[in-house]
Enzyme design. Structure first.
Site, PDB file in Angstrom:
ATOM      1  N   ALA A   1      28.974  29.285  40.918  1.00 48.92           N
ATOM      2  CA  ALA A   1      27.656  29.477  41.523  1.00 48.92           C
ATOM      3  C   ALA A   1      27.322  28.347  42.486  1.00 48.92           C
ATOM      4  O   ALA A   1      27.816  27.226  42.364  1.00 48.92           O
ATOM      5  CB  ALA A   1      26.590  29.569  40.434  1.00 48.92           C
TER       6      ALA A   1
ATOM      7  N   GLU B   1      29.300  25.559  33.116  1.00 44.45           N
ATOM      8  CA  GLU B   1      27.848  25.531  33.309  1.00 44.45           C
ATOM      9  C   GLU B   1      27.149  24.512  32.413  1.00 44.45           C
ATOM     10  O   GLU B   1      26.161  23.894  32.810  1.00 44.45           O
ATOM     11  CB  GLU B   1      27.268  26.926  33.054  1.00 44.45           C
TER      12      GLU B   1
ATOM     13  N   GLY C   1      31.059  30.586  37.597  1.00 50.74           N
ATOM     14  CA  GLY C   1      30.991  31.915  38.178  1.00 50.74           C
ATOM     15  C   GLY C   1      32.317  32.386  38.729  1.00 50.74           C
ATOM     16  O   GLY C   1      32.574  33.597  38.798  1.00 50.74           O
TER      17      GLY C   1
ATOM     18  N   GLU D   1      33.907  33.856  35.823  1.00 50.76           N
ATOM     19  CA  GLU D   1      33.239  35.125  35.541  1.00 50.76           C
ATOM     20  C   GLU D   1      33.687  36.210  36.513  1.00 50.76           C
ATOM     21  O   GLU D   1      33.798  37.380  36.142  1.00 50.76           O
ATOM     22  CB  GLU D   1      31.728  34.930  35.587  1.00 50.76           C
TER      23      GLU D   1
END
Length: 267
Positions: A75, A141, A118, A121
């Site tokens: 992210a 994270e 991310g 992910e």
């Protein structure tokens, strides 16, 4: 392997595309100055490419990759720090992640270097994962005070099991490509220079199969993660009925009986 790449119209080169083999589309994340971090704009552009691929009958399988140095740093922390939880809850951003999740054709991740947060992910949304020897995977994270929010807490335990998933989520530590292979996150580990080429080889083999059968098989297999066994078996059975209604199913069986290569047309 050389792949001729070009920017997708309107993408500002956030995503590059190439067609190294018939039926295969390679999409390359291209934010080198930001370690391929997944800004909202980057995710939107990726979805534009996938939307076009879904509508293009010539595309039968997609390979998603980053760079040799890094797959994706995850992210966009700067956007999250500036806008807080509103950045995360942005409806368009969340819709695009769902769109990747629901992409009907197979996606193969070709991962060299780290897939972080991310980025990991995004790998988890892919159907097959090929990793270079120097690849690594992490849900980092927790190291910046947040938790995975684009599927990491749900998909990672399904991929690698509870113990390893929680170790990764709660420590933020990386696992190697070999460890990811042993845990079931990765299907193959290959020399770094061969990562994309090997992913393309697998994609080309998939592209040679009847495309509607491939898509129905993907739907049936992914249903195993959401449905109890009895319901999953019923869903599978319904997809078999769907397959029998296709021209390619008839062609495949005819070709087998006639001892010749099948000619699949995607109908």
């Amino acid at each position: 392997m050389s792949i001729k790449s070009s920017s997708v119209p309107g993408s500002d080169e956030l995503v590059l595309s190439g067609t190294p083999s018939e039926g295969v589309l390679v999409l390359t994340l291209n934010r080198p100055s930001k370690a391929n971090s997944l800004s909202k704009e980057a995710v939107v552009r990726l979805c534009e490419c996938l939307r076009a691929a879904a509508a293009d009958s010539a595309v039968r399988c997609v390979v998603l990759t980053g760079s040799v140095r890094i797959f994706s740093a995850g992210a966009d922390i700067s956007g999250m720090a500036e806008h807080g939880v509103d950045w995360y809850l942005d409806g368009e951003r969340l819709d695009r992640w769902r769109e990747i999740q629901d992409f009907p054709k197979p996606i193969i991740a070709a991962v060299n270097g780290p897939a972080i947060g991310g980025g990991c992910e995004l790998v988890l949304l892919c159907d097959i994962v090929v990793a270079g020897e120097e690849a690594s995977f992490s849900q980092g994270e927790i190291t910046v005070g947040v938790i995975p929010g684009d599927g990491g807490t749900q998909r990672l335990p399904r991929a690698v099991g509870k113990s390893l998933a929680l170790q990764m989520i709660l420590t933020g530590e990386r696992i190697s490509a070999q460890r990811a292979y042993e845990a079931g996150l990765v299907s193959e580990v290959v020399p770094t220079a061969r990562t994309v080429a090997r992913a393309v080889e697998i994609a080309a083999l998939i592209a040679s199969r009847p495309p509607l059968s491939v898509q129905l098989a993907k739907r049936a297999a992914l249903a195993a993660y959401a449905l109890p066994l009895a319901e999953g078996l019923a869903f599978e059975r319904d997809r078999v009925v769907d397959v029998f209604e296709t021209e390619d199913r008839a062609e495949g069986m005819r070709a087998f009986l006639e001892k010749r290569p099948p000619r699949y047309v995607g109908k």
